[in-house]
Design a protein around this motif. Structure first.
Motif, PDB file in Angstrom:
ATOM      1  N   SER A 128      51.234 -57.131  55.323  1.00 27.66           N
ATOM      2  CA  SER A 128      52.522 -56.573  54.884  1.00 27.66           C
ATOM      3  C   SER A 128      52.479 -55.047  54.820  1.00 27.66           C
ATOM      4  O   SER A 128      53.420 -54.414  54.347  1.00 27.66           O
ATOM      5  N   ALA A 129      51.402 -54.451  55.306  1.00 25.82           N
ATOM      6  CA  ALA A 129      51.249 -52.996  55.249  1.00 25.82           C
ATOM      7  C   ALA A 129      52.203 -52.305  56.219  1.00 25.82           C
ATOM      8  O   ALA A 129      52.640 -52.887  57.210  1.00 25.82           O
ATOM      9  N   SER A 130      52.520 -51.065  55.925  1.00 24.43           N
ATOM     10  CA  SER A 130      53.372 -50.279  56.825  1.00 24.43           C
ATOM     11  C   SER A 130      52.978 -48.811  56.739  1.00 24.43           C
ATOM     12  O   SER A 130      52.448 -48.355  55.721  1.00 24.43           O
ATOM     13  N   LEU A 131      53.240 -48.086  57.808  1.00 18.94           N
ATOM     14  CA  LEU A 131      52.906 -46.661  57.819  1.00 18.94           C
ATOM     15  C   LEU A 131      53.716 -45.894  56.781  1.00 18.94           C
ATOM     16  O   LEU A 131      53.257 -44.891  56.237  1.00 18.94           O
ATOM     17  N   SER A 132      54.922 -46.383  56.503  1.00 14.60           N
ATOM     18  CA  SER A 132      55.784 -45.673  55.548  1.00 14.60           C
ATOM     19  C   SER A 132      55.218 -45.706  54.132  1.00 14.60           C
ATOM     20  O   SER A 132      55.544 -44.855  53.306  1.00 14.60           O
ATOM     21  N   ARG A 146      49.508 -39.868  63.629  1.00  9.78           N
ATOM     22  CA  ARG A 146      49.952 -39.220  64.867  1.00  9.78           C
ATOM     23  C   ARG A 146      49.536 -40.041  66.089  1.00  9.78           C
ATOM     24  O   ARG A 146      50.306 -40.198  67.043  1.00  9.78           O
ATOM     25  N   PHE A 147      48.310 -40.566  66.037  1.00 10.14           N
ATOM     26  CA  PHE A 147      47.828 -41.383  67.153  1.00 10.14           C
ATOM     27  C   PHE A 147      48.705 -42.619  67.328  1.00 10.14           C
ATOM     28  O   PHE A 147      49.100 -42.963  68.446  1.00 10.14           O
ATOM     29  N   VAL A 148      49.005 -43.279  66.214  1.00 13.34           N
ATOM     30  CA  VAL A 148      49.827 -44.493  66.267  1.00 13.34           C
ATOM     31  C   VAL A 148      51.216 -44.173  66.810  1.00 13.34           C
ATOM     32  O   VAL A 148      51.762 -44.911  67.640  1.00 13.34           O
ATOM     33  N   ALA A 149      51.789 -43.059  66.352  1.00 14.90           N
ATOM     34  CA  ALA A 149      53.118 -42.661  66.831  1.00 14.90           C
ATOM     35  C   ALA A 149      53.097 -42.422  68.337  1.00 14.90           C
ATOM     36  O   ALA A 149      53.990 -42.874  69.068  1.00 14.90           O
ATOM     37  N   ASN A 150      52.068 -41.731  68.816  1.00 18.01           N
ATOM     38  CA  ASN A 150      51.950 -41.476  70.256  1.00 18.01           C
ATOM     39  C   ASN A 150      51.707 -42.771  71.028  1.00 18.01           C
ATOM     40  O   ASN A 150      52.236 -42.963  72.128  1.00 18.01           O
ATOM     41  N   PHE A 151      50.893 -43.646  70.436  1.00 15.23           N
ATOM     42  CA  PHE A 151      50.572 -44.940  71.048  1.00 15.23           C
ATOM     43  C   PHE A 151      51.852 -45.745  71.263  1.00 15.23           C
ATOM     44  O   PHE A 151      52.105 -46.272  72.349  1.00 15.23           O
ATOM     45  N   ILE A 152      52.670 -45.811  70.224  1.00 14.32           N
ATOM     46  CA  ILE A 152      53.905 -46.595  70.287  1.00 14.32           C
ATOM     47  C   ILE A 152      54.928 -45.936  71.209  1.00 14.32           C
ATOM     48  O   ILE A 152      55.614 -46.612  71.982  1.00 14.32           O
ATOM     49  N   ASN A 153      55.025 -44.613  71.152  1.00 15.11           N
ATOM     50  CA  ASN A 153      55.959 -43.911  72.044  1.00 15.11           C
ATOM     51  C   ASN A 153      55.588 -44.114  73.508  1.00 15.11           C
ATOM     52  O   ASN A 153      56.463 -44.246  74.369  1.00 15.11           O
ATOM     53  N   GLN A 154      54.288 -44.150  73.776  1.00 12.96           N
ATOM     54  CA  GLN A 154      53.838 -44.366  75.152  1.00 12.96           C
ATOM     55  C   GLN A 154      54.242 -45.753  75.644  1.00 12.96           C
ATOM     56  O   GLN A 154      54.663 -45.924  76.791  1.00 12.96           O
ATOM     57  N   ILE A 155      54.130 -46.752  74.760  1.00 13.80           N
ATOM     58  CA  ILE A 155      54.542 -48.115  75.123  1.00 13.80           C
ATOM     59  C   ILE A 155      56.044 -48.150  75.393  1.00 13.80           C
ATOM     60  O   ILE A 155      56.507 -48.761  76.361  1.00 13.80           O
ATOM     61  N   LYS A 156      56.811 -47.481  74.531  1.00  4.50           N
ATOM     62  CA  LYS A 156      58.266 -47.461  74.700  1.00  4.50           C
ATOM     63  C   LYS A 156      58.669 -46.809  76.016  1.00  4.50           C
ATOM     64  O   LYS A 156      59.573 -47.274  76.713  1.00  4.50           O
ATOM     65  N   GLU A 157      57.990 -45.720  76.355  1.00  2.75           N
ATOM     66  CA  GLU A 157      58.371 -44.951  77.539  1.00  2.75           C
ATOM     67  C   GLU A 157      57.898 -45.594  78.840  1.00  2.75           C
ATOM     68  O   GLU A 157      58.622 -45.609  79.835  1.00  2.75           O
ATOM     69  N   LEU A 180      45.182 -51.046  59.903  1.00  2.00           N
ATOM     70  CA  LEU A 180      45.341 -52.021  60.987  1.00  2.00           C
ATOM     71  C   LEU A 180      46.607 -52.849  60.788  1.00  2.00           C
ATOM     72  O   LEU A 180      47.359 -53.103  61.738  1.00  2.00           O
ATOM     73  N   GLY A 181      46.835 -53.276  59.548  1.00  2.00           N
ATOM     74  CA  GLY A 181      48.046 -54.047  59.259  1.00  2.00           C
ATOM     75  C   GLY A 181      49.301 -53.235  59.518  1.00  2.00           C
ATOM     76  O   GLY A 181      50.291 -53.748  60.056  1.00  2.00           O
ATOM     77  N   ALA A 182      49.257 -51.960  59.150  1.00  2.00           N
ATOM     78  CA  ALA A 182      50.414 -51.083  59.368  1.00  2.00           C
ATOM     79  C   ALA A 182      50.687 -50.902  60.859  1.00  2.00           C
ATOM     80  O   ALA A 182      51.839 -50.941  61.309  1.00  2.00           O
ATOM     81  N   VAL A 183      49.622 -50.720  61.627  1.00  2.00           N
ATOM     82  CA  VAL A 183      49.777 -50.566  63.076  1.00  2.00           C
ATOM     83  C   VAL A 183      50.354 -51.842  63.686  1.00  2.00           C
ATOM     84  O   VAL A 183      51.250 -51.798  64.538  1.00  2.00           O
ATOM     85  N   ALA A 184      49.856 -52.994  63.229  1.00  2.00           N
ATOM     86  CA  ALA A 184      50.350 -54.276  63.747  1.00  2.00           C
ATOM     87  C   ALA A 184      51.840 -54.435  63.487  1.00  2.00           C
ATOM     88  O   ALA A 184      52.590 -54.913  64.348  1.00  2.00           O
ATOM     89  N   ASN A 185      52.290 -54.023  62.314  1.00  2.00           N
ATOM     90  CA  ASN A 185      53.713 -54.131  61.992  1.00  2.00           C
ATOM     91  C   ASN A 185      54.556 -53.150  62.803  1.00  2.00           C
ATOM     92  O   ASN A 185      55.685 -53.470  63.191  1.00  2.00           O
ATOM     93  N   GLU A 186      54.030 -51.963  63.048  1.00  3.81           N
ATOM     94  CA  GLU A 186      54.751 -51.007  63.892  1.00  3.81           C
ATOM     95  C   GLU A 186      54.902 -51.563  65.309  1.00  3.81           C
ATOM     96  O   GLU A 186      55.952 -51.436  65.939  1.00  3.81           O
ATOM     97  N   LEU A 187      53.851 -52.196  65.812  1.00  2.00           N
ATOM     98  CA  LEU A 187      53.907 -52.798  67.144  1.00  2.00           C
ATOM     99  C   LEU A 187      54.885 -53.969  67.171  1.00  2.00           C
ATOM    100  O   LEU A 187      55.635 -54.150  68.133  1.00  2.00           O
ATOM    101  N   ALA A 188      54.871 -54.757  66.107  1.00  2.00           N
ATOM    102  CA  ALA A 188      55.775 -55.911  66.036  1.00  2.00           C
ATOM    103  C   ALA A 188      57.232 -55.470  66.079  1.00  2.00           C
ATOM    104  O   ALA A 188      58.083 -56.158  66.648  1.00  2.00           O
TER     105      ALA A 188
END
Length: 258
Positions: A128-132, A146-157, A180-188
């Protein structure tokens, strides 16, 4: 004994029934939404069509026509749980259609996000973790964010997975699993499936899988995950078997498959 049909006919013709029916009829027709519907379709609706539509008007007015925001779809009392009724004119017939309410949308979305994350022996609070809600109180955490944000933006683009992953290390209790949980939720949230694995328990399960003949199935589940997260890697001593035949095989497969 008097036939039921005859008895019903008498009841329908009784003054008290007619009075109650007319009272209910007027109440339905005075309903604000029904009057608005009739006004919007006055060029099409005839008096007979309105009379024929009384059961539909009653169905509509006997329910909440807007989401009650009860906090849970289970508390919804409408005929179609989690939906709100809407009057529509189809040809010469008035019908009641049902649309998903905001509360159900919210719960469906949360369920869809949860289904994007598969967990093997990870604590519930981690999922249930989140970056926020992650404390950005160190330079390392800011760098991870920052890495996670770039990671997700790259997937989106690019609509493709980045070629490089992330290795997070630190002392016990600093929040690695939470991240890890926060990253998983951002990806979801962007419809990317991930698998989180608590490695020490996973290795114990793999040993048991040899006996119940599910080893290959469990290995494939982890190897072929769109995004794989290994938690507490190296937390316990690895045997040559677990290192070479399990973790090595998983990592080799993922590197070879890109």
């Amino acid at each position: 004994m008097e036939p039921i049909k005859k008895t019903l006919a008498k009841q329908l013709q009784s003054p008290s029934f007619k009075e109650k029916y007319e009272q209910a009829r007027q109440e339905v027709l005075r309903h604000e939404a029904v009057q608005a519907f009739i006004a919007n379709h006055q060029a099409t609706l005839t008096a007979q069509m309105i009379e024929d539509a009384l059961p539909k008007f009653l169905e509509y007015t006997s329910q909440a026509s807007e989401c009650c925001h009860a906090g849970s779809v289970r508390a919804c009392t409408n005929a179609v749980v989690g939906c709100v009724p809407k009057l529509v004119l189809q040809g010469t017939t008035v019908e009641v259609m049902y649309a998903t309410c905001p509360q159900k949308y919210k719960e469906d979305e949360a369920r869809a996000v949860a289904e994007m994350i598969s967990s093997l022996h990870m604590p519930r609070e981690t999922l249930s973790a989140s970056l926020s809600t992650m404390a950005m109180d160190t330079g390392a955490r800011l760098e991870i964010a920052r890495f996670v944000a770039n990671f997700i933006n790259q997937i989106k683009e690019t609509k493709e997975m980045p070629s490089k992953g992330l290795y997070i290390y630190g002392g016990f209790g600093v929040g690695k699993s939470f991240i890890l949980g926060a990253v998983a939720n951002e990806l979801a949230n962007i419809q990317v499936r991930s698998v989180l694995v608590y490695v020490p328990e996973f290795l114990r399960e793999i040993k048991q899988a040899i006996d119940d003949k599910t080893l290959q199935q469990k290995m494939d589940f982890v190897k072929k995950a769109p995004v794989l997260m290994l938690d507490d890697l190296g937390a316990e001593s690895l045997t040559s078997w677990s290192r070479d035949e399990i973790l090595g095989a998983i990592l080799h497969y993922r590197m070879a498959e890109g």
